[in-house]
Design a protein around this motif. Structure first.
Motif, PDB file in Angstrom:
ATOM      1  N   ASN B 281      39.108  45.802  38.573  1.00  0.00           N
ATOM      2  CA  ASN B 281      38.684  45.415  39.924  1.00  0.00           C
ATOM      3  C   ASN B 281      37.355  44.671  39.854  1.00  0.00           C
ATOM      4  N   VAL B 282      36.952  44.162  40.998  1.00  0.00           N
ATOM      5  CA  VAL B 282      35.717  43.359  41.031  1.00  0.00           C
ATOM      6  C   VAL B 282      34.507  44.217  40.673  1.00  0.00           C
ATOM      7  N   GLU B 283      34.574  45.493  41.034  1.00  0.00           N
ATOM      8  CA  GLU B 283      33.425  46.367  40.794  1.00  0.00           C
ATOM      9  C   GLU B 283      33.069  46.425  39.308  1.00  0.00           C
ATOM     10  N   THR B 284      34.095  46.430  38.445  1.00  0.00           N
ATOM     11  CA  THR B 284      33.837  46.468  37.002  1.00  0.00           C
ATOM     12  C   THR B 284      33.041  45.248  36.560  1.00  0.00           C
ATOM     13  N   LEU B 285      33.449  44.090  37.089  1.00  0.00           N
ATOM     14  CA  LEU B 285      32.704  42.862  36.769  1.00  0.00           C
ATOM     15  C   LEU B 285      31.255  43.017  37.201  1.00  0.00           C
ATOM     16  N   GLY B 286      31.083  43.565  38.414  1.00  0.00           N
ATOM     17  CA  GLY B 286      29.734  43.786  38.938  1.00  0.00           C
ATOM     18  C   GLY B 286      28.934  44.686  38.016  1.00  0.00           C
ATOM     19  N   ILE B 287      29.574  45.764  37.530  1.00  0.00           N
ATOM     20  CA  ILE B 287      28.886  46.720  36.656  1.00  0.00           C
ATOM     21  C   ILE B 287      28.496  46.049  35.335  1.00  0.00           C
ATOM     22  N   LEU B 288      29.423  45.256  34.772  1.00  0.00           N
ATOM     23  CA  LEU B 288      29.115  44.571  33.509  1.00  0.00           C
ATOM     24  C   LEU B 288      27.935  43.619  33.697  1.00  0.00           C
ATOM     25  N   GLY B 289      27.946  42.901  34.821  1.00  0.00           N
ATOM     26  CA  GLY B 289      26.856  41.968  35.108  1.00  0.00           C
ATOM     27  C   GLY B 289      25.534  42.698  35.276  1.00  0.00           C
ATOM     28  N   LEU B 290      25.569  43.779  36.085  1.00  0.00           N
ATOM     29  CA  LEU B 290      24.340  44.525  36.351  1.00  0.00           C
ATOM     30  C   LEU B 290      23.778  45.147  35.076  1.00  0.00           C
ATOM     31  N   GLY B 291      24.670  45.564  34.170  1.00  0.00           N
ATOM     32  CA  GLY B 291      24.218  46.161  32.911  1.00  0.00           C
ATOM     33  C   GLY B 291      23.349  45.185  32.137  1.00  0.00           C
ATOM     34  N   ALA B 292      23.802  43.938  32.070  1.00  0.00           N
ATOM     35  CA  ALA B 292      23.031  42.922  31.338  1.00  0.00           C
ATOM     36  C   ALA B 292      21.675  42.700  32.005  1.00  0.00           C
TER      37      ALA B 292
END
Lengths: 90, 377
Positions: B281-292
């Protein structure tokens, strides 16, 4: 929208409180190390490890051919003891 | 004929859903990163395999009665596995560099800004349609910035279990990417002259200091932040076993066999959370981005704090060691050493960087405790 503002406000408070707390906590830890631990270190120095490692380092850094007096006395002591024991056995 | 049809229905081929296939590919991707690229293989290998197992149709690994279901609930839902790992990390940690130069604790504190700044980012992502992070979710995501796997898994299992898979994948992937993410930020924020700074030798630390230190840290946590005591307590237990010198067998078990066994189960358990519904889902993308973002901000704030300290300190401080304030032990310290050596081939920063590095572990455990105390209720 209002809800978002509220969330931002909460996140901001959390950030401020969190960073202040982390700094205060770790600063107290610095004080703890500089006072309690430093005093303990002076009162209870490592008795065995420090001098022995120092002599080791010294002897290692000795120039070849020149043996430190500590080693000479240790070896001559050991030889003496060995001779004494050897003599007894005979 | 009927029995043939029933047999066909029980095959994987008849039951595959697209999501499961994609997640198996993701699992294979993690295996590739672990085996071919050597990215945190100890965790990514069991995690990738767990992702494959959990997405097998019909087998029901992650449903009630399935192996991964029990592993998850016994070890991760309860928080036991990350805490056992933290004990092992404690048994592996040598605090000499930190006790010898306590000021480096401030660097470990500064780098935690990555965590709290990411909180903002996670809330801001709510503007993106399809993403809805509560403050609890945002806190669990933000802890990725602590660069500490067990802490991230522990906090996520408490605050946002449904995001655990994505958070763990992000945390461990970025920890593996520390040598790629950090150096450009470190170079951008420091001058060549600063990178060349050689630091004074650390004072020798006595045994009694190393024994009292974990006890003191625990006592302070009990007084000021009891919510962090599960993490800090287990960490200090492991460290005391190491430094006391009287339970070498236990210390060796904690840092070898026990941590290895737990890592296998932790990886599998986290992998079981990589189901298509939870991950695609989009949230996973958000989490990956925020992690960086969290990693980068943490690195930057550590370096900036070290620059500031260098300005006011009587003894010179190389700003590069600030980057080690994000935990990621010992990778971040090695990176600081490497970048330092590039600028000055005679400058060995490794021991100096270990100070902020282990301070970062304490800092992120404290930050996790704060988030638990303020958001977890």
């Amino acid at each position: 929208m209002n809800n978002m503002q509220q969330q931002f406000l909460e996140a901001g408070t959390l950030m401020l409180a969190g960073m202040v707390f982390v700094f205060v906590f770790l600063s107290i830890l610095i004080i703890f190390i500089n006072t309690v631990l430093a005093k303990l270190a002076i009162k209870f120095p490592d008795p065995v490890v420090v001098p022995s490692s120092r002599t080791n380092k010294k002897s290692n850094s000795q120039v070849a051919g020149k043996v430190s007096p500590a080693i000479v006395s240790a070896i001559s002591g050991a030889v003496k003891r060995y001779r004494a024991q050897h003599g007894q056995a005979k | 004929m009927d029995s043939l049809y029933t047999l066909w229905l029980s095959t994987g081929l008849a039951n595959f859903e697209l999501g499961q296939v994609i997640m198996m590919v993701v699992g294979c991707g993690l295996l590739y990163l672990a085996i071919a690229r050597n990215f945190e293989p100890l965790l990514l290998l069991p995690m990738g395999f767990g992702a494959i197992l959990t997405n097998i149709p019909v087998a029901g690994f992650s449903e009630a009665g399935g192996l991964l279901h029990y592993i998850y609930y016994a070890g991760i839902d309860t928080g036991i596995f990350p805490l056992i790992i933290f004990m092992g990390v404690g048994a592996m940690t040598d605090f000499s560099a930190l006790i010898g130069n306590p000021k480096t604790l401030l660097l470990g504190a500064a780098a935690q800004f990555g965590i709290f700044a990411t909180l903002f980012g996670a809330i801001a992502l709510n503007y993106v349609p399809g993403i809805e992070f509560t403050l609890k979710d945002a806190s669990a995501i933000a802890i990725i910035g602590g660069a500490d796997g067990p802490t991230a898994i522990f906090l996520a299992s408490k605050l946002a279990p449904e995001l655990l898979g994505a958070i763990a994948v992000a945390a461990y992937s970025y920890m593996a990417l520390v040598p790629i993410i950090q150096p450009p930020i470190m170079r951008a924020l420091t001058t060549d002259k600063e990178r060349k700074i050689e630091m004074a030798q650390l004072r020798p630390v006595t045994k009694i200091e190393k024994i009292i230190f974990p006890l003191g840290v625990l006592l302070m946590t009990i007084f000021f932040l009891p919510s962090a005591t599960p993490l800090v307590g287990m960490f200090c237990l492991g460290n005391l076993m190491r430094e006391s010198g009287v339970v070498d067998r236990l210390s060796s078990t904690a840092q070898n066999e026990l941590i290895n066994i737990t890592t296998i189960f932790l990886g599998l358990g986290v992998g079981s959370k990589l189901s298509s519904e939870a991950f695609l889902n989009v949230e996973t993308l958000g989490i990956l981005g925020l992690g960086a973002v969290a990693f980068s901000i943490g690195t930057a704030s550590g370096v900036l704090m070290a620059k500031l300290m260098n300005k006011f300190s009587k003894v010179p401080i190389n700003p590069l060691i600030g980057a080690a304030g994000v935990s990621a032990v010992p990778m971040a310290a090695r990176v600081a050493n490497k970048v330092g050596l590039e600028a000055n081939p005679h400058n060995f920063l490794l021991m100096h960087a270990m100070g902020p590095n282990v301070a970062g572990v304490l800092g992120s455990a404290v930050a996790a405790g704060i988030l638990l105390a303020l958001v977890g209720t």
